[in-house]
Design an enzyme around this catalytic site. Structure first.
Site, PDB file in Angstrom:
ATOM      1  N   ASP A  92      88.481  88.524  -6.698  1.00  0.00           N
ATOM      2  CA  ASP A  92      87.181  88.133  -7.248  1.00  0.00           C
ATOM      3  C   ASP A  92      86.288  87.504  -6.170  1.00  0.00           C
ATOM      4  O   ASP A  92      86.787  86.820  -5.274  1.00  0.00           O
ATOM      5  CB  ASP A  92      87.421  87.130  -8.390  1.00  0.00           C
ATOM      6  CG  ASP A  92      86.192  86.966  -9.262  1.00  0.00           C
ATOM      7  OD1 ASP A  92      85.249  87.760  -9.137  1.00  0.00           O
ATOM      8  OD2 ASP A  92      86.179  86.026 -10.075  1.00  0.00           O
ATOM      9  N   GLY A  93      84.995  87.723  -6.310  1.00  0.00           N
ATOM     10  CA  GLY A  93      84.036  87.029  -5.442  1.00  0.00           C
ATOM     11  C   GLY A  93      83.267  87.929  -4.487  1.00  0.00           C
ATOM     12  O   GLY A  93      82.492  87.434  -3.663  1.00  0.00           O
ATOM     13  N   GLY A 141      80.766  89.892  -5.130  1.00  0.00           N
ATOM     14  CA  GLY A 141      79.331  89.803  -5.412  1.00  0.00           C
ATOM     15  C   GLY A 141      78.727  88.549  -4.795  1.00  0.00           C
ATOM     16  O   GLY A 141      77.686  88.607  -4.120  1.00  0.00           O
ATOM     17  N   ARG A 159      75.453  93.939  -3.877  1.00  0.00           N
ATOM     18  CA  ARG A 159      76.814  93.735  -4.389  1.00  0.00           C
ATOM     19  C   ARG A 159      77.786  94.777  -3.819  1.00  0.00           C
ATOM     20  O   ARG A 159      78.941  94.469  -3.518  1.00  0.00           O
ATOM     21  CB  ARG A 159      76.805  93.789  -5.922  1.00  0.00           C
ATOM     22  CG  ARG A 159      75.990  92.657  -6.550  1.00  0.00           C
ATOM     23  CD  ARG A 159      76.052  92.727  -8.064  1.00  0.00           C
ATOM     24  NE  ARG A 159      77.423  92.606  -8.533  1.00  0.00           N
ATOM     25  CZ  ARG A 159      78.067  91.449  -8.698  1.00  0.00           C
ATOM     26  NH1 ARG A 159      77.452  90.309  -8.444  1.00  0.00           N
ATOM     27  NH2 ARG A 159      79.298  91.434  -9.128  1.00  0.00           N
ATOM     28  N   HIS A 210      81.516  94.654  -2.099  1.00  0.00           N
ATOM     29  CA  HIS A 210      82.715  95.413  -2.463  1.00  0.00           C
ATOM     30  C   HIS A 210      83.290  96.143  -1.242  1.00  0.00           C
ATOM     31  O   HIS A 210      84.502  96.297  -1.112  1.00  0.00           O
ATOM     32  CB  HIS A 210      82.409  96.414  -3.581  1.00  0.00           C
ATOM     33  CG  HIS A 210      82.039  95.748  -4.875  1.00  0.00           C
ATOM     34  ND1 HIS A 210      82.779  94.710  -5.411  1.00  0.00           N
ATOM     35  CD2 HIS A 210      81.012  95.954  -5.742  1.00  0.00           C
ATOM     36  CE1 HIS A 210      82.208  94.314  -6.539  1.00  0.00           C
ATOM     37  NE2 HIS A 210      81.138  95.043  -6.756  1.00  0.00           N
ATOM     38  N   SER A 230      88.073  96.784 -14.097  1.00  0.00           N
ATOM     39  CA  SER A 230      88.546  96.519 -15.459  1.00  0.00           C
ATOM     40  C   SER A 230      87.805  97.390 -16.471  1.00  0.00           C
ATOM     41  O   SER A 230      86.761  97.977 -16.157  1.00  0.00           O
ATOM     42  CB  SER A 230      88.319  95.043 -15.808  1.00  0.00           C
ATOM     43  OG  SER A 230      86.949  94.818 -16.058  1.00  0.00           O
ATOM     44  N   GLU A 275      86.110  96.308 -18.677  1.00  0.00           N
ATOM     45  CA  GLU A 275      84.814  95.639 -18.905  1.00  0.00           C
ATOM     46  C   GLU A 275      83.824  95.919 -17.757  1.00  0.00           C
ATOM     47  O   GLU A 275      82.615  95.754 -17.922  1.00  0.00           O
ATOM     48  CB  GLU A 275      85.000  94.118 -19.030  1.00  0.00           C
ATOM     49  CG  GLU A 275      85.644  93.654 -20.330  1.00  0.00           C
ATOM     50  CD  GLU A 275      87.128  93.984 -20.431  1.00  0.00           C
ATOM     51  OE1 GLU A 275      87.828  93.898 -19.393  1.00  0.00           O
ATOM     52  OE2 GLU A 275      87.586  94.360 -21.534  1.00  0.00           O
ATOM     53  N   TRP A 294      82.721  98.532 -16.616  1.00  0.00           N
ATOM     54  CA  TRP A 294      81.763  99.631 -16.875  1.00  0.00           C
ATOM     55  C   TRP A 294      80.401  99.083 -17.279  1.00  0.00           C
ATOM     56  O   TRP A 294      79.400  99.785 -17.213  1.00  0.00           O
ATOM     57  CB  TRP A 294      82.280 100.550 -17.997  1.00  0.00           C
ATOM     58  CG  TRP A 294      83.537 101.286 -17.640  1.00  0.00           C
ATOM     59  CD1 TRP A 294      84.798 101.037 -18.112  1.00  0.00           C
ATOM     60  CD2 TRP A 294      83.669 102.407 -16.742  1.00  0.00           C
ATOM     61  NE1 TRP A 294      85.699 101.919 -17.555  1.00  0.00           N
ATOM     62  CE2 TRP A 294      85.035 102.770 -16.721  1.00  0.00           C
ATOM     63  CE3 TRP A 294      82.765 103.127 -15.947  1.00  0.00           C
ATOM     64  CZ2 TRP A 294      85.521 103.823 -15.942  1.00  0.00           C
ATOM     65  CZ3 TRP A 294      83.252 104.180 -15.166  1.00  0.00           C
ATOM     66  CH2 TRP A 294      84.615 104.516 -15.176  1.00  0.00           C
ATOM     67  N   LEU A 311     106.591  99.381   0.234  1.00  0.00           N
ATOM     68  CA  LEU A 311     105.775  98.631  -0.722  1.00  0.00           C
ATOM     69  C   LEU A 311     105.312  99.523  -1.882  1.00  0.00           C
ATOM     70  O   LEU A 311     104.849 100.645  -1.657  1.00  0.00           O
ATOM     71  CB  LEU A 311     104.538  98.082   0.008  1.00  0.00           C
ATOM     72  CG  LEU A 311     103.494  97.384  -0.867  1.00  0.00           C
ATOM     73  CD1 LEU A 311     104.023  96.054  -1.395  1.00  0.00           C
ATOM     74  CD2 LEU A 311     102.198  97.172  -0.086  1.00  0.00           C
ATOM     75  N   LEU A 323      92.258  84.622 -16.527  1.00  0.00           N
ATOM     76  CA  LEU A 323      92.992  85.872 -16.279  1.00  0.00           C
ATOM     77  C   LEU A 323      92.147  87.129 -16.485  1.00  0.00           C
ATOM     78  O   LEU A 323      92.516  88.207 -16.013  1.00  0.00           O
ATOM     79  CB  LEU A 323      94.241  85.965 -17.169  1.00  0.00           C
ATOM     80  CG  LEU A 323      95.376  85.019 -16.789  1.00  0.00           C
ATOM     81  CD1 LEU A 323      96.552  85.201 -17.733  1.00  0.00           C
ATOM     82  CD2 LEU A 323      95.839  85.273 -15.351  1.00  0.00           C
ATOM     83  N   GLU A 329     103.994  82.352 -11.909  1.00  0.00           N
ATOM     84  CA  GLU A 329     103.300  81.235 -11.289  1.00  0.00           C
ATOM     85  C   GLU A 329     101.867  81.685 -11.009  1.00  0.00           C
ATOM     86  O   GLU A 329     101.616  82.877 -10.787  1.00  0.00           O
ATOM     87  CB  GLU A 329     103.977  80.867  -9.966  1.00  0.00           C
ATOM     88  CG  GLU A 329     105.389  80.358 -10.128  1.00  0.00           C
ATOM     89  CD  GLU A 329     105.458  78.983 -10.768  1.00  0.00           C
ATOM     90  OE1 GLU A 329     104.507  78.200 -10.611  1.00  0.00           O
ATOM     91  OE2 GLU A 329     106.475  78.686 -11.425  1.00  0.00           O
TER      92      GLU A 329
HETATM   93  C1  FPP Z   1      85.284  91.296  -8.339  1.00  0.00           C
HETATM   94  O1  FPP Z   1      84.233  90.669  -7.629  1.00  0.00           O
HETATM   95  C2  FPP Z   1      85.593  92.584  -7.760  1.00  0.00           C
HETATM   96  C3  FPP Z   1      85.519  93.788  -8.413  1.00  0.00           C
HETATM   97  C4  FPP Z   1      85.097  93.949  -9.792  1.00  0.00           C
HETATM   98  C5  FPP Z   1      85.824  95.039  -7.696  1.00  0.00           C
HETATM   99  C6  FPP Z   1      87.013  94.976  -6.785  1.00  0.00           C
HETATM  100  C7  FPP Z   1      86.805  95.945  -5.722  1.00  0.00           C
HETATM  101  C8  FPP Z   1      87.244  95.817  -4.456  1.00  0.00           C
HETATM  102  C9  FPP Z   1      88.068  94.720  -3.947  1.00  0.00           C
HETATM  103  C10 FPP Z   1      86.858  96.785  -3.408  1.00  0.00           C
HETATM  104  C11 FPP Z   1      87.115  98.171  -3.652  1.00  0.00           C
HETATM  105  C12 FPP Z   1      88.505  98.504  -3.958  1.00  0.00           C
HETATM  106  C13 FPP Z   1      88.761  99.702  -4.430  1.00  0.00           C
HETATM  107  C14 FPP Z   1      90.126 100.040  -4.880  1.00  0.00           C
HETATM  108  C15 FPP Z   1      87.654 100.654  -4.502  1.00  0.00           C
HETATM  109  P1  FPP Z   1      82.862  90.407  -8.387  1.00  0.00           P
HETATM  110  O2  FPP Z   1      81.989  91.595  -8.160  1.00  0.00           O
HETATM  111  O3  FPP Z   1      83.126  90.110  -9.824  1.00  0.00           O
HETATM  112  O4  FPP Z   1      82.316  89.176  -7.630  1.00  0.00           O
HETATM  113  P2  FPP Z   1      81.412  87.998  -8.226  1.00  0.00           P
HETATM  114  O5  FPP Z   1      82.226  87.329  -9.298  1.00  0.00           O
HETATM  115  O6  FPP Z   1      81.155  87.117  -7.046  1.00  0.00           O
HETATM  116  O7  FPP Z   1      80.167  88.636  -8.753  1.00  0.00           O
END
Ligand code: FPP
Length: 239
Positions: free
Chosen positions: A16-17, A19, A29, A33, A61, A63, A65, A127, A193, A205
């Protein structure tokens, strides 16, 4: 006194993070990514190097979309880029790739690459890298419940046979024989989560870090693993 634990077998990550990382730099954004994808590449490599057995990441996720068309197609464009540039090296490094979630609904350019990735790496013994894509834990739990109901109705299963093991087997993780995560890590300071592996994380954990995903480095993962190894796990009982 905390007892020393074994090295984790399975780590799950909520990346997460991206954006916020991009906004902090005045960028789009999708730029975030892209940086997130690079961070993921490094983490996958590192997990292979340290001998982790299973890594599961939450990439998209059910969501997600709801995000703008530009962001959604940007993420899938990055997924295509990731597969095209990384598949050969993942395979060479003996990584097996699985997808958790229904990807049958995705456009052919994505679906075909995912099928090829799964097929090419299916006999690899290093892995096991699980990418949760179009994944939602409630949908997954419903899928398992429906499968149990179907088998019960068709006399393939008796009421007494419905137990946690039978249920687990019908989740994406159970179908692929993936054990429950020992540890889940979420970046970016959010403590929730977000519909990720809610059945499987029952006894895991949890580690939360303020680091935004694009800045998450192998060194920080190593610190979290060290910390985990000194925590006690009781599974509801007493030690
Ligand atoms: C959450 O950050 C991240 C996502 C929803 C996308 C995760 C994607 C990647 C790590 C890169 C690409 C990987 C693949 C497999 C293509 P956020 O956008 O919710 O960030 P924010 O909470 O700061 O807005």
């Amino acid at each position: 006194m905390a007892k020393e634990k074994k090295f984790p077998k399975h780590i799950a990550m909520i990346m997460d993070g991206n954006g916020r990382w991009a906004t902090n730099r005045g960028k789009s954004r999708v730029f975030g990514h892209n940086a997130g994808m690079k961070a993921m590449k490094n983490i996958v490599k590192h997990c292979g190097d340290i001998g982790l057995e299973y890594l599961t990441v939450y990439a998209f996720s059910t969501e997600n979309w709801k995000r703008s068309q530009e962001e959604v197609s940007g993420i899938f464009g990055l997924l295509i880029k990731y597969i095209d540039s990384e598949l050969a090296s993942l395979h060479k490094n003996n990584v097996r790739v699985n997808i958790l979630g229904d990807f049958s609904i995705m456009e052919d350019a994505v679906k075909n690459r995912l099928e090829k990735t799964i097929e090419l790496t299916k006999n690899n013994s290093g892995l096991i890298f699980n990418i949760a894509l179009n994944y939602g834990s409630r949908a997954e739990i419903l899928m398992a419940a429906k499968s149990l109901a179907f088998d019960y109705k068709n006399n393939l299963l008796k009421g007494d046979d419905i137990n946690e093991e039978e249920f687990s087997k019908r989740l994406f993780t159970g179908i692929l024989d993936i054990p429950d995560p020992d540890l889940v890590i979420r970046t970016s300071g959010e403590i929730r989560l977000s519909n990720f592996l809610m059945w499987q994380l029952a006894y895991s954990e949890m580690a939360f870090t303020d680091t935004l995903w694009p800045d998450f480095k192998p060194e920080e993962l190593d610190e979290i693993i060290q910390d985990y190894m000194y925590r006690e796990r009781r599974f509801g009982g007493r030690l």
